[in-house]
Scaffold this motif. Structure first.
Motif, short mmCIF file in Angstrom:
data_model
loop_
_atom_site.label_atom_id
_atom_site.label_comp_id
_atom_site.label_asym_id
_atom_site.label_seq_id
_atom_site.Cartn_x
_atom_site.Cartn_y
_atom_site.Cartn_z
N PRO A 205 0.74 -1.25 -0.17
CA PRO A 205 0.03 0.08 -0.09
C PRO A 205 0.84 1.11 -0.17
O PRO A 205 1.92 1.22 0.57
CB PRO A 205 -0.88 0.10 1.20
CG PRO A 205 0.10 -1.09 2.21
CD PRO A 205 0.68 -2.10 1.37
N SER A 206 0.41 2.34 -0.47
CA SER A 206 0.69 3.73 -0.56
C SER A 206 -0.11 4.81 -0.45
O SER A 206 -1.09 4.42 -1.01
CB SER A 206 1.59 3.86 -1.96
OG SER A 206 1.02 3.67 -2.90
N ILE A 207 0.39 5.75 0.16
CA ILE A 207 -0.51 7.06 0.13
C ILE A 207 -0.31 7.76 -1.09
O ILE A 207 0.51 7.58 -1.79
CB ILE A 207 0.00 7.80 1.57
CG1 ILE A 207 1.42 8.38 1.29
CG2 ILE A 207 -0.08 7.14 2.68
CD1 ILE A 207 1.80 9.28 2.40
N PRO A 208 -1.50 8.68 -1.17
CA PRO A 208 -1.37 9.56 -2.53
C PRO A 208 -0.08 10.51 -2.03
O PRO A 208 0.21 10.76 -1.12
CB PRO A 208 -2.74 10.43 -2.26
CG PRO A 208 -3.45 9.34 -1.35
CD PRO A 208 -2.59 8.80 -0.51
N GLU A 211 -0.16 13.61 0.18
CA GLU A 211 -0.19 13.29 1.67
C GLU A 211 1.35 12.77 2.24
O GLU A 211 1.65 12.78 3.25
CB GLU A 211 -0.85 11.87 2.21
CG GLU A 211 -2.32 12.23 2.03
CD GLU A 211 -3.15 11.02 2.52
OE1 GLU A 211 -2.59 10.15 3.14
OE2 GLU A 211 -4.38 10.77 2.17
N LEU A 212 2.33 13.23 1.22
CA LEU A 212 3.69 13.19 1.55
C LEU A 212 4.12 14.04 2.79
O LEU A 212 4.78 13.67 3.55
CB LEU A 212 4.66 13.12 0.36
CG LEU A 212 4.79 11.77 -0.49
CD1 LEU A 212 5.86 12.04 -1.57
CD2 LEU A 212 5.26 10.49 0.40
N GLU A 214 2.57 15.54 5.20
CA GLU A 214 2.30 15.08 6.46
C GLU A 214 3.17 13.79 6.86
O GLU A 214 3.60 13.94 8.18
CB GLU A 214 0.74 14.78 6.47
CG GLU A 214 0.22 14.26 7.93
CD GLU A 214 0.50 15.40 8.98
OE1 GLU A 214 0.63 14.79 10.11
OE2 GLU A 214 0.62 16.67 8.72
N LEU A 215 3.36 12.86 6.09
CA LEU A 215 4.00 11.60 6.37
C LEU A 215 5.67 11.80 6.62
O LEU A 215 6.06 11.80 7.73
CB LEU A 215 4.13 10.77 5.31
CG LEU A 215 5.08 9.55 5.28
CD1 LEU A 215 4.84 8.73 6.70
CD2 LEU A 215 5.33 8.83 4.12
N TYR A 323 0.52 4.53 9.87
CA TYR A 323 0.21 4.32 8.40
C TYR A 323 0.06 2.50 8.10
O TYR A 323 0.35 2.41 6.99
CB TYR A 323 1.59 4.93 7.67
CG TYR A 323 1.43 6.30 7.68
CD1 TYR A 323 0.71 6.92 6.49
CD2 TYR A 323 1.82 7.06 8.59
CE1 TYR A 323 0.64 8.41 6.43
CE2 TYR A 323 1.86 8.48 8.68
CZ TYR A 323 1.17 9.18 7.43
OH TYR A 323 1.24 10.42 7.36
N ARG A 326 -1.42 1.36 5.12
CA ARG A 326 -1.80 2.64 4.28
C ARG A 326 -0.29 2.87 3.48
O ARG A 326 -0.26 3.28 2.34
CB ARG A 326 -1.94 3.86 5.04
CG ARG A 326 -3.32 3.66 5.72
CD ARG A 326 -3.62 4.90 6.46
NE ARG A 326 -3.58 6.26 5.42
CZ ARG A 326 -3.17 7.39 6.06
NH1 ARG A 326 -2.84 7.69 7.04
NH2 ARG A 326 -3.26 8.34 4.98
N GLN A 327 0.87 2.62 4.05
CA GLN A 327 2.21 2.64 3.55
C GLN A 327 3.33 2.08 3.98
O GLN A 327 3.33 1.36 5.30
CB GLN A 327 2.55 4.06 3.73
CG GLN A 327 3.97 4.61 2.97
CD GLN A 327 3.85 4.49 1.68
OE1 GLN A 327 3.19 5.43 1.07
NE2 GLN A 327 4.72 3.99 0.99
N LEU A 335 4.12 4.30 -5.27
CA LEU A 335 3.85 5.78 -5.34
C LEU A 335 4.63 6.19 -6.41
O LEU A 335 4.18 6.96 -7.28
CB LEU A 335 4.23 6.47 -3.86
CG LEU A 335 4.19 7.94 -3.66
CD1 LEU A 335 2.71 8.23 -4.08
CD2 LEU A 335 4.83 8.17 -2.69
#
Length: 401
Positions: A205-208, A211-212, A214-215, A323, A326-327, A335
């Motif tokens: 999984p990877s976030i959009p 959203e980098l 915030e990560l 995460y 999610r990541q 990503l």
């Protein structure tokens, strides 16, 4: 004259080996040490040969003659007794061949064709899931139902990917045994027919992209080791696999030319891979140089500098930051691929950056050389776009032919 028990018992050793003849090729060989050994002398296809029949007195005169007569019958059938005996020994060895012996031999044969990480993981799963159940068993006695039961047990604990790999390994191990003549059938075929239906999962999984920031903010503020922070950044900036990064030695990096060359032995596809390094990646490597520059590995382990950072370190940190699911470390590759494709970059450049090489080795080599500078620019623009996003700048789609 035929031998007698009396003549055999009273025969004394001499300075040199000598023989006492019985009849029809049977003789007793007496060595200087006093050993008395039964031998059968014969000719096969015009060549003189000799076959051992045991030692006196364990093998009596009467028993020696019985063995001789059995060998003569083999000769009468047009067979060479020596070759027949060798075949019997080999058959006995095969009958006693255990699954552990066959599996380890198969692994030794296959391992040079794999990346080291693949070889190590395969060996670990064989040791933990297969050998405890099958290791001691003669391979010829193993049946399909018990293999199906073994795999079902792995599925019951929710390890569906391990179960899939196990079915593949079992099939390959028994196919290897078939080719060697160690088994007469493959009980590991068709195990997929009774495979459990695994629930749909997102393996990486990877976030959009949006959203980098915030990560990265959470990673910078979290109480984690600085090397873990740098590892996450480099995964993001290079698109390499986590295993390729954490086990990287300093000798693979040319910081002056801004390239990282990973040898084929460490690559999943067994092809060398050249990774262009952006200015941001070089800056992180410069900081790492101050920490681990005196060691062989870039990400040297904290407890043992000769071993790399644990493979679970990055994923554990991401999960602790909220995460999980999610990541992942591997998810940064997804990503990167998604975002660069959406921006219109040449697909071949992206696939090359991810080390998804062409199966045609000649074209593969050509593309490796042709795309390096294009990828260098692409990855620099990728790194700059992350900086711009984190700084609140506008991200535009960069189209490339």
């Amino acid at each position: 004259m035929a031998l007698s028990d009396s003549s055999i018992r009273t025969a004394k050793p001499k300075a040199k080996l000598y023989r006492l003849a019985d009849a029809n090729g049977l003789c007793l060989e007496i060595t200087p040490s006093g050993s008395k050994l039964w031998r059968y002398r014969y000719r096969f296809n015009g060549k003189a040969k000799m076959l051992a029949l045991g030692a006196y007195p364990a093998v009596t005169l009467q028993r020696a003659r019985q063995l001789r007569d059995a060998v003569r019958q083999t000769l009468a059938e047009g067979k060479d007794p020596s070759l027949e005996r060798q075949a019997e020994k080999e058959a006995q060895q095969l009958d006693g061949l255990t699954f552990k012996e066959l599996a380890l031999e198969w692994h030794s044969y296959r391992a040079p064709r794999w990346a080291q990480s693949t070889a190590d993981k395969t060996a670990a799963y064989i040791a933990s899931d297969l050998l405890p159940v099958l290791g001691h068993r003669p391979v010829k006695t193993i049946t399909r139902p018990e293999l199906a039961s073994l795999v079902r047990g792995i599925e019951d604990r929710g390890a569906y990917n391990v179960a899939k790999k196990t079915r593949q390994w079992l099939n390959q191990i028994f196919r290897f045994g078939l080719a060697k003549g160690s088994v007469e059938s493959n009980p590991a075929t068709d195990l997929d027919v009774v495979a459990a239906h695994a629930p749909p999962t997102r393996h990486h999984p990877s976030i959009p992209f949006t959203e980098l920031p915030e990560l990265l903010k959470q990673i910078d503020q979290a109480n984690i080791h600085v090397m873990t922070r740098y590892a996450i950044r480099l995964l993001m900036l290079t698109g390499v696999r986590p295993g390729e990064l954490r086990a990287a030695p300093w000798c693979e990096f040319d910081l002056d030319d801004a390239v990282w060359t990973i040898p084929k032995e460490r690559m999943k596809a067994r092809r060398p891979h050249t990774v262009p390094l952006s200015h941001q990646a070089l800056a992180i490597l410069g900081l790492l140089r101050e920490i681990t520059g005196g060691y062989k590995l870039v990400f040297a382990g904290r407890n043992n500098a000769n071993r790399p950072m644990s493979e679970n370190t990055v994923n554990k940190v991401l999960a602790e930051l909220g995460y999980k699911g999610r990541q992942t470390g591997h998810g940064f590759r997804h990503l990167l691929s998604t975002e660069l494709n959406s921006r219109g970059y040449n697909r071949d450049w992206i696939e090359r950056q991810l080390a998804h090489g062409d199966q045609d080795e000649i074209r593969d080599t050509y593309n490796h050389a042709a795309y390096l500078e294009q990828r260098r620019q692409m990855m620099q623009e990728w790194a700059d776009s992350i900086d711009a996003l984190c700084a609140g700048g506008n991200i535009v789609s960069i189209r490339r032919a």
